[in-house]
Write an enzyme that holds these catalytic residues in place. Structure first.
Site, PDB file in Angstrom:
ATOM      1  N   ASP A 182      -8.425  -4.970  -0.447  1.00  0.00           N
ATOM      2  CA  ASP A 182      -8.314  -5.424  -1.619  1.00  0.00           C
ATOM      3  C   ASP A 182      -8.285  -7.014  -1.235  1.00  0.00           C
ATOM      4  O   ASP A 182      -8.321  -8.677  -2.047  1.00  0.00           O
ATOM      5  CB  ASP A 182      -7.387  -4.916  -3.160  1.00  0.00           C
ATOM      6  CG  ASP A 182      -7.829  -3.465  -2.948  1.00  0.00           C
ATOM      7  OD1 ASP A 182      -9.587  -3.328  -3.567  1.00  0.00           O
ATOM      8  OD2 ASP A 182      -7.348  -2.845  -3.047  1.00  0.00           O
ATOM      9  N   HIS A 208       1.108  -0.966  -0.175  1.00  0.00           N
ATOM     10  CA  HIS A 208       0.130   0.197  -0.019  1.00  0.00           C
ATOM     11  C   HIS A 208       0.338   1.262  -0.046  1.00  0.00           C
ATOM     12  O   HIS A 208       1.513   1.467   0.584  1.00  0.00           O
ATOM     13  CB  HIS A 208      -0.894  -0.081   1.340  1.00  0.00           C
ATOM     14  CG  HIS A 208      -1.904   1.165   1.004  1.00  0.00           C
ATOM     15  ND1 HIS A 208      -2.024   2.704   1.536  1.00  0.00           N
ATOM     16  CD2 HIS A 208      -3.240   1.181   0.821  1.00  0.00           C
ATOM     17  CE1 HIS A 208      -2.761   2.801   1.686  1.00  0.00           C
ATOM     18  NE2 HIS A 208      -3.958   1.896   0.765  1.00  0.00           N
TER      19      HIS A 208
END
Length: 454
Positions: A390, A331
């Site tokens: 996700d 991320h």
């Protein structure tokens, strides 16, 4: 003069070659001019382009000696830690509407305020007369995000005051879109399923007494049935996807487009276009496809050595899509953990128990842990890597029997609450159109008459 198909294709290919040559820029120039590609500096930190009070995303902490070091991820909505918000709803059925209120108005509602807000959303949860027939069922698309864009832009024509960007009018439009987005997505899917796949057409109306999460499930499922755990997990997923700071691509798009003074429907359609991309809202589907590939090629899901070998081959671009990526890992801000992924993983496990999918859940856990080790060792990363939201969301949506066509629209159904809050914030504090600079690195040339060009 009309070209024959063979000549046309040959000439088109020539134009494509011209385009490839003309668009290439020497990559060393980005370093020479210190260009912040992707609006990120050399260590991956985002370039500061605005201020917001809506949410805070943090994956670092400051030490007493002034250094910033990786930490467990923290996400705040209007100053409230997401863990406290989710924890506070543990004994209540649903919370997405409450979180939407918080994002839009800056404070948690009282019981009376929440009741009135839910009633208002329920009033907006309908489409204009014949909209389903005249808009959704005309020229159905195989891509539901394109359908959402078409429907949102068409709603402009049904608005008596679409161009008014006063805060009061934009709020009215925002509430209408937040309430209508589930209908637009699910009805578009049913239409696609009917016209393109030959299934029966089922259009089920929302029920005013149900939450947004419950209505999504009852409108989508052929029998209209769902368990309470299914509805609770979907509600949690919507909350976690509702907002994530002003710097993510689709929300930044909201700010950029809103800064021009355009209408709400155009701004939301632009944000939908951003979210559609596989590097943003479409990432969860890529994770699901990756796991299908792993399940096919890793024969013993509990064999850590076999999993590690396959993940290393994935990083070496030998298997799956040859991208060298383990999707759902990493991320831009979070380091040790993504707060959203931690919460969603817990609910994914609960749902896996109900759905008899615990073996698959263990595989996800193993890939998360081993994938982190493989990436940090093989890629020699300068900061820790963690699973992002996700990683588990596609798995959750699959267990909820959502078709893949609706994975990214589910993201949009949640994130429009955040987009709306940011649009109002931009309009309320704006005045300057967002316009970054691009450095020209081409060469100036003298014009030649057509007949003099070789």
């Amino acid at each position: 003069m009309t070209m024959d198909p063979e000549t046309r294709d040959r000439e088109l290919q020539q134009l494509i070659e011209y385009s490839r040559k003309s668009g290439k820029i020497d990559l060393t120039l980005y370093q020479e001019y210190d260009v912040k590609r992707g609006l990120r500096d050399s260590n991956g930190k985002g370039v500061l382009t605005g201020l917001t009070e809506i949410s805070d995303v943090d994956g670092f902490r400051n030490t007493p000696d002034g250094n910033r070091v990786p930490s467990e991820g923290r996400l705040y909505y209007q100053g409230y830690n997401i863990n406290d918000l989710i924890g506070g709803m543990r004994n209540r059925r649903f919370g997405f509407e409450e979180i939407t209120y918080l994002l839009l108005f800056g404070d948690l509602p009282t019981e009376e305020q929440l009741g009135k807000f839910v009633d208002i959303l329920s009033e907006f949860r309908s489409l204009p007369e014949e909209f389903t027939r005249d808009v959704i069922m005309k020229a159905p698309s195989t891509n539901m995000m394109n359908m959402l864009q078409k429907c949102v832009l068409t709603l402009y024509s049904y608005d008596d005051n679409p161009e008014d960007i006063s805060i009061s009018n934009v709020l009215r439009q925002a509430l209408g879109l937040i309430a209508k987005m589930p209908l637009l997505a699910v009805y578009s899917y049913h239409t696609h399923r009917h016209y393109h796949l030959g299934h029966n057409l089922i259009i089920r109306n929302p029920k005013p007494e149900l939450s947004l999460a419950e209505n999504l499930l009852q409108m989508l499922h052929p029998d209209g049935q769902y368990t309470q755990l299914e509805a609770k997990v979907l509600d949690i997923a919507l909350i976690l996807h509702a907002e994530h700071g002003g710097g993510n691509n689709s929300t930044f798009t909201t700010h950029v487009v809103s800064s021009t003074g355009t209408d709400t429907y155009s701004a939301v359609a632009a944000s939908l276009g951003s979210l559609k991309g596989p590097k943003h809202g479409g990432a969860n589907l890529k994770v699901l496809q990756m796991f299908e590939d792993i399940e096919e090629h890793v024969h013993n899901w509990d064999n850590e050595d076999e999993i590690r070998d396959y993940l290393n081959r994935m990083l070496d671009k030998e298997v799956f899509d040859h991208s060298g990526l383990i999707y759902g890992m990493g991320h831009a801000v979070y380091t040790l953990s993504d707060a959203r992924a931690v919460i969603l993983k817990d609910y994914a496990h609960r749902l896996a128990v109900e759905k008899d999918a615990e073996e698959e859940f263990r595989l996800y856990e193993n890939v998360e842990r081993i994938g982190r080790e493989c990436m940090e060792k093989k890629l020699r990363l300068v900061k820790p890597v963690c699973a992002n939201v996700d990683f588990y969301s596609g798995f959750v949506y699959s267990m909820l029997d959502f078709p893949r066509e609706l994975f990214t629209p589910l993201f949009a159904i949640a994130r429009i609450s955040g987009w709306s809050a940011h649009r109002i914030e931009e309009l309320d504090n704006g005045g300057k159109i967002i316009r970054p600079a691009y450095k020209y690195v081409g060469r100036h040339r003298h014009y030649k008459q057509l007949e003099d060009r070789a």
